[in-house]
Scaffold this motif. Structure first.
Motif, mmCIF file in Angstrom:
data_model
loop_
_atom_site.group_PDB
_atom_site.id
_atom_site.type_symbol
_atom_site.label_atom_id
_atom_site.label_comp_id
_atom_site.label_asym_id
_atom_site.label_seq_id
_atom_site.Cartn_x
_atom_site.Cartn_y
_atom_site.Cartn_z
ATOM 1 N N ARG A 106 0.848 -1.176 0.000
ATOM 2 C CA ARG A 106 0.000 0.000 0.000
ATOM 3 C C ARG A 106 0.894 1.240 0.000
ATOM 4 N NH1 ARG A 106 -4.665 0.707 -1.620
ATOM 5 N NH2 ARG A 106 -5.426 1.975 0.119
ATOM 6 N N THR A 107 0.451 2.283 -0.675
ATOM 7 C CA THR A 107 1.305 3.440 -0.884
ATOM 8 C C THR A 107 0.530 4.743 -0.742
ATOM 9 O OG1 THR A 107 0.843 3.659 -3.247
ATOM 10 C CG2 THR A 107 2.587 2.106 -2.613
ATOM 11 N N THR A 108 1.305 5.830 -0.714
ATOM 12 C CA THR A 108 0.748 7.175 -0.833
ATOM 13 C C THR A 108 1.539 7.911 -1.907
ATOM 14 O OG1 THR A 108 0.161 7.225 1.518
ATOM 15 C CG2 THR A 108 0.187 9.322 0.351
ATOM 16 N N VAL A 109 0.821 8.453 -2.896
ATOM 17 C CA VAL A 109 1.437 9.246 -3.957
ATOM 18 C C VAL A 109 1.247 10.715 -3.613
ATOM 19 C CG1 VAL A 109 1.518 9.737 -6.422
ATOM 20 C CG2 VAL A 109 0.838 7.461 -5.625
ATOM 21 N N PHE A 110 2.347 11.473 -3.585
ATOM 22 C CA PHE A 110 2.263 12.892 -3.251
ATOM 23 C C PHE A 110 2.324 13.713 -4.534
ATOM 24 C CE2 PHE A 110 4.033 10.886 0.561
ATOM 25 C CZ PHE A 110 3.117 11.324 1.506
ATOM 26 N N SER A 111 1.141 14.180 -4.983
ATOM 27 C CA SER A 111 1.065 15.011 -6.179
ATOM 28 C C SER A 111 0.942 16.469 -5.776
ATOM 29 C CB SER A 111 -0.159 14.618 -7.024
ATOM 30 O OG SER A 111 -1.342 15.149 -6.450
ATOM 31 N N GLU A 112 1.031 17.363 -6.736
ATOM 32 C CA GLU A 112 0.891 18.789 -6.429
ATOM 33 C C GLU A 112 -0.532 19.140 -6.024
ATOM 34 O OE1 GLU A 112 2.468 21.398 -9.345
ATOM 35 O OE2 GLU A 112 4.451 20.451 -9.386
ATOM 36 N N ASN A 113 -1.477 18.272 -6.361
ATOM 37 C CA ASN A 113 -2.877 18.509 -5.989
ATOM 38 C C ASN A 113 -3.247 17.884 -4.653
ATOM 39 O OD1 ASN A 113 -3.147 19.801 -8.387
ATOM 40 N ND2 ASN A 113 -4.809 18.526 -9.187
ATOM 41 N N GLY A 114 -2.321 17.103 -4.067
ATOM 42 C CA GLY A 114 -2.625 16.420 -2.818
ATOM 43 C C GLY A 114 -2.146 14.981 -2.864
ATOM 44 N N ALA A 115 -2.485 14.231 -1.831
ATOM 45 C CA ALA A 115 -2.018 12.852 -1.700
ATOM 46 C C ALA A 115 -3.115 11.867 -2.090
ATOM 47 C CB ALA A 115 -1.561 12.590 -0.278
ATOM 48 N N TYR A 116 -2.690 10.772 -2.743
ATOM 49 C CA TYR A 116 -3.605 9.694 -3.107
ATOM 50 C C TYR A 116 -3.031 8.368 -2.597
ATOM 51 C CZ TYR A 116 -5.485 13.032 -6.512
ATOM 52 O OH TYR A 116 -6.042 14.134 -7.113
ATOM 53 N N THR A 117 -3.881 7.546 -2.033
ATOM 54 C CA THR A 117 -3.449 6.205 -1.682
ATOM 55 C C THR A 117 -3.470 5.323 -2.927
ATOM 56 O OG1 THR A 117 -5.701 5.522 -1.092
ATOM 57 C CG2 THR A 117 -4.304 6.410 0.674
#
Length: 389
Positions: A106-117
């Motif tokens: 399981r992960t968290t992606v940190f984009s400029e719009n916010g975080a997504y699991t």
């Protein structure tokens, strides 16, 4: 020499807090903030570099030759390499770890719009679709992809979410603290080392006893990518003790219990005198220990030497089963390491000459030769040498 008592409840609590803050290399700001605030709470002086490495200090009876401990805040992780036509993400690893241990994470992606699991999956993930193909798929980063927990079936959908190439991907640690003392989690390398240092710092900050010389506590932010302690040492630091994971695996002598002292890694032997001092401190204080040699391993100590630092180096470790994978350690090793830190901080300085960057042979150390009747230690003084403390 009496060791300081280590607060195990604090060590456990702070390790849980450290694990809860994502910090793959390149994304360590929030963890640096947490550690800095914890140092402030403990009343320990610290300063932070431009990029977020931390240098704390407990003043000793003398300023030189100063000692230092070092652990790294950064962990393994991943980065978005490409946006795929199916709405998923191609990844490259941050640090050196196998995609075998990424599958199912399981992960968290940190984009400029916010975080997504999300979840890292093999590109053939469904047995109902691919049948035996899921078992014959090779292992590698080319054969996994990240499925984001948001509507995403095309590159356009990914753009709409704000996900882009280069975004940082943190791997969830999924920690478990068992009643029998075992701890199972990702990123114990090296958040457990950071917890060891904070626990030792707490015991020393609460003690009225001053260490023999100034002791620096260094927290680096890019060890997993090879940079480590390249630029955080000060000229007065003569000895650097790295705290990191030992490899408890077949063919190794590391253990999940006690202290594992590394005698060498892939960059070569550690300092002859400092490693043997670590072993003697363990003997003198009834700390369980063993020695090991690591063939495919480097630490903050290696990066410091490669950067040109003229310091004696040692590596003391907590044994980790399945390092850089699904890791497991035991609290016994963490407590033992914290105790050893306090023992070293209060131990006498045998090599007084180390207070100077350059000096004559007066007071220089000996190493035994085949003709020697007995081993000559750093405590053995030559005529005219300065007296040891």
């Amino acid at each position: 020499m009496s060791l300081l008592t280590i607060d195990i409840d604090y060590l456990t609590k702070v390790l849980k807090q450290l694990l809860s803050i994502p910090s793959p290399t390149g994304y360590t700001d929030e963890l640096a903030r947490f550690v800095s605030k914890e140092l402030e709470r403990l009343g320990v002086f610290y300063e932070v570099t431009r990029r977020g490495a931390i240098r704390a200090r407990i003043d000793g009876k003398k300023t030189k030759p100063a000692r230092a401990f070092v652990s790294h805040l950064d962990t393994l992780g991943a980065q978005v390499k490409a946006l795929k036509d199916n709405g998923r993400l191609e990844l490259v690893p941050i640090g050196n770890w196998s995609a075998r241990f990424a599958e199912g994470a399981r992960t968290t992606v940190f984009s400029e719009n916010g975080a997504y699991t999300g979840t890292i999956l093999p590109i053939k993930a469904s047995g109902h679709t691919f049948n035996d193909g899921i078992d014959t798929l090779p292992v590698g980063w080319d054969y996994v992809e990240l499925r984001i927990d948001a509507y995403s079936k095309s590159v356009e959908d990914l753009h709409r979410l704000g996900v882009d190439i280069g975004d940082i991907v943190a791997i969830d640690p999924a920690p478990e603290f068992l009643e029998n003392g075992f701890i199972v989690s990702r990123h114990l390398d090296n958040k457990a080392g950071v917890a060891v240092m904070l626990a030792a710092l707490k015991s020393m900050a609460e003690s009225t006893k001053k260490p023999t010389v100034d002791v620096f506590w260094l927290f680096t932010i890019a060890e997993e990518t090879g940079h480590g302690a390249t630029s955080i040492l000060t000229p007065e630091i003569a000895s650097l003790v790295a705290i990191d994971n030992g490899t408890s695996a077949p063919g190794q002598n590391s253990d999940e219990f006690g202290v594992t002292i590394a005698m060498a890694d892939q960059t070569g032997p550690f300092d002859y005198h400092l490693t043997r001092k670590m072993a003697q401190l363990c003997r003198d204080n009834d700390i369980k220990f063993q020695k090991d040699v690591f063939r495919y391993y480097r630490s903050d100590a290696a990066s410091a030497i490669e950067a040109g630092a003229d310091v004696r180096t040692a590596l003391i470790t907590f044994g980790v089963d399945a390092s850089h994978g699904y890791e497991r350690i035991h609290m016994h090793a963490l407590r033992s390491l914290s105790e050893l830190c306090t023992g070293y901080a209060y131990s006498p300085v045998e090599i007084q000459r180390d207070a100077r960057e350059f000096a004559s042979l007066k007071g220089f150390t000996h190493q035994p030769t085949e003709d020697a009747d007995q081993e000559l230690s750093p405590e053995t003084e030559e005529p005219g040498a300065e007296p040891a403390e």
